[in-house]
Every structure is written in structure tokens, then in C-alpha cells.
Design a protein around this motif. Structure first.
Motif, PDB file in Angstrom:
ATOM      1  N   TRP A  92       0.856  -1.191   0.000  1.00 17.57           N
ATOM      2  CA  TRP A  92       0.000   0.000   0.000  1.00 17.57           C
ATOM      3  C   TRP A  92       0.889   1.237   0.000  1.00 17.57           C
ATOM      4  CZ3 TRP A  92      -1.741   4.518   2.189  1.00 17.57           C
ATOM      5  CH2 TRP A  92      -3.064   4.883   1.915  1.00 17.57           C
TER       6      TRP A  92
ATOM      7  N   LEU B  26      -5.097  -1.987  -1.606  1.00 19.37           N
ATOM      8  CA  LEU B  26      -6.429  -2.413  -1.195  1.00 19.37           C
ATOM      9  C   LEU B  26      -7.173  -1.256  -0.530  1.00 19.37           C
ATOM     10  CD1 LEU B  26      -5.634  -5.934   0.325  1.00 19.37           C
ATOM     11  CD2 LEU B  26      -6.626  -5.414  -1.913  1.00 19.37           C
TER      12      LEU B  26
ATOM     13  N   ALA C 139      -8.762   1.122   2.143  1.00 21.32           N
ATOM     14  CA  ALA C 139      -8.092   1.486   3.389  1.00 21.32           C
ATOM     15  C   ALA C 139      -9.042   2.185   4.357  1.00 21.32           C
ATOM     16  CB  ALA C 139      -6.912   2.404   3.073  1.00 21.32           C
TER      17      ALA C 139
ATOM     18  N   ASP D 188      -4.997  -3.024   6.744  1.00 20.83           N
ATOM     19  CA  ASP D 188      -4.748  -4.227   5.955  1.00 20.83           C
ATOM     20  C   ASP D 188      -3.983  -5.193   6.857  1.00 20.83           C
ATOM     21  OD1 ASP D 188      -3.856  -6.231   4.233  1.00 20.83           O
ATOM     22  OD2 ASP D 188      -3.183  -4.850   2.676  1.00 20.83           O
TER      23      ASP D 188
ATOM     24  N   SER E 221      -0.221  -6.003   6.321  1.00 21.85           N
ATOM     25  CA  SER E 221       0.861  -5.045   6.574  1.00 21.85           C
ATOM     26  C   SER E 221       1.622  -5.430   7.830  1.00 21.85           C
ATOM     27  CB  SER E 221       0.308  -3.625   6.715  1.00 21.85           C
ATOM     28  OG  SER E 221      -0.220  -3.193   5.497  1.00 21.85           O
TER      29      SER E 221
END
Length: 159
Positions: free
Chosen positions: A52, A71, A73, A109, A112
Motif C-alpha cells: 500500500w 487495497l 483502506a 490491511d 501489513s
């Protein structure tokens, strides 16, 4: 206007080239969202092993999601909360080697694992933050932080 970055150079030189490329890409364009969109796309191309990259922009007393690559967020982040809110409040960039060890981390996410966040400063005030996440632990370095702070300064000349 758009040149290839030589990845064989040292980190300082790579960031110098990236900043010059960003400067050329957004020069003369007055639209903030167009410039931030192109900046996030350029950074997404520049970095490997990330999931990201994008911007959160100040909206009153909180950050709101801006242009990004990745993606979906979190949309709003209060000042002082999570990595982005902490950076916006302190006006200091932050490298987080393990997001699960960061107090109050906001997991937008679950993939992460590490993060780097840089404040965007305009006229002494926080305009927003640049946020980059990676699915790897310890993905980002202090050299990345220095390079991204310089890149943020170049970007803010056009905002």
C-alpha cells in the motif's frame, strides 16, 4: 518527462532521481488530487515489497483518505492515533519495523507488517501524510525516511 530510475545506484542517488522524476511529473499541474494520484503511482512503481502507498490529508482534526495504490483502506484517522495520526500530530516522520509492536496501530490491511509515514508540511502546517506499508517486517530504513522526507518537500512545492 518520465525517465527510468537506475536501481543500481546507491539509495541517496535513487531518491535524488525519484524526486527529480516526481518534480517533472507534477510540474505545472495545479490540481492537488492529480498530483497526489501520480505521486502514489510513481512510488508504487519505485518500491518493491510493498502492499500500500498513498496519502491521508488533514480534514479538520483528523486525517481522511486521499489518493492511493493498494487495497481499500481506513477512511478517517484521528490525530494521535495509529502511525499516521501520530506522525500528523508530531510533524516527524516515522519508520515502524513491526506495526504490531506499535501502540495503537490501526490495522487497515492485516497483511501489513511494517510501515513508513512522512508528514506533508505546507506553510508550517500539516497538510497530510505519505504512508507506505509492507507485508515484510523491517522493510524500511532510515535512508528511506530521509529520501521520502526530501521527496515530500519536492511534492509540497506543487501543492
Amino acid at each position: 518527462m518520465y525517465t527510468t530510475i537506475d536501481y543500481s545506484n546507491n539509495s541517496k542517488e535513487k531518491y535524488k532521481q525519484l524526486s527529480a522524476q516526481l518534480d517533472a511529473l507534477v510540474s505545472g499541474e495545479p490540481n492537488v488530487y492529480a498530483n497526489l494520484s501520480n505521486a502514489s503511482a510513481l512510488l508504487n512503481q519505485f518500491f518493491d515489497r510493498i502492499n500500500w502507498v498513498g496519502f491521508y490529508l488533514m480534514d479538520g482534526e483528523e486525517l481522511v483518505l486521499g489518493p492511493f495504490q493498494g487495497l481499500p483502506a481506513c477512511i478517517r484517522i484521528p490525530l494521535g492515533r495509529g502511525v499516521c495520526g501520530t506522525v500528523a500530530q508530531s510533524k516527524e516522520g516515522l519508520v515502524v519495523p513491526d506495526v504490531n509492536a506499535f501502540p495503537g496501530h490501526i490495522a487497515c490491511d492485516a497483511a501489513s507488517r511494517s510501515e513508513i509515514v512522512v508528514p506533508l508540511i505546507k506553510n508550517g502546517e500539516v497538510f497530510g501524510v505519505l504512508d507506505i506499508d509492507s507485508p515484510e517486517l523491517n522493510r524500511f530504513t532510515e535512508e528511506d525516511l530521509t529520501g521520502l522526507m526530501q521527496l515530500a518537500a519536492v511534492l509540497m512545492k506543487h501543492i
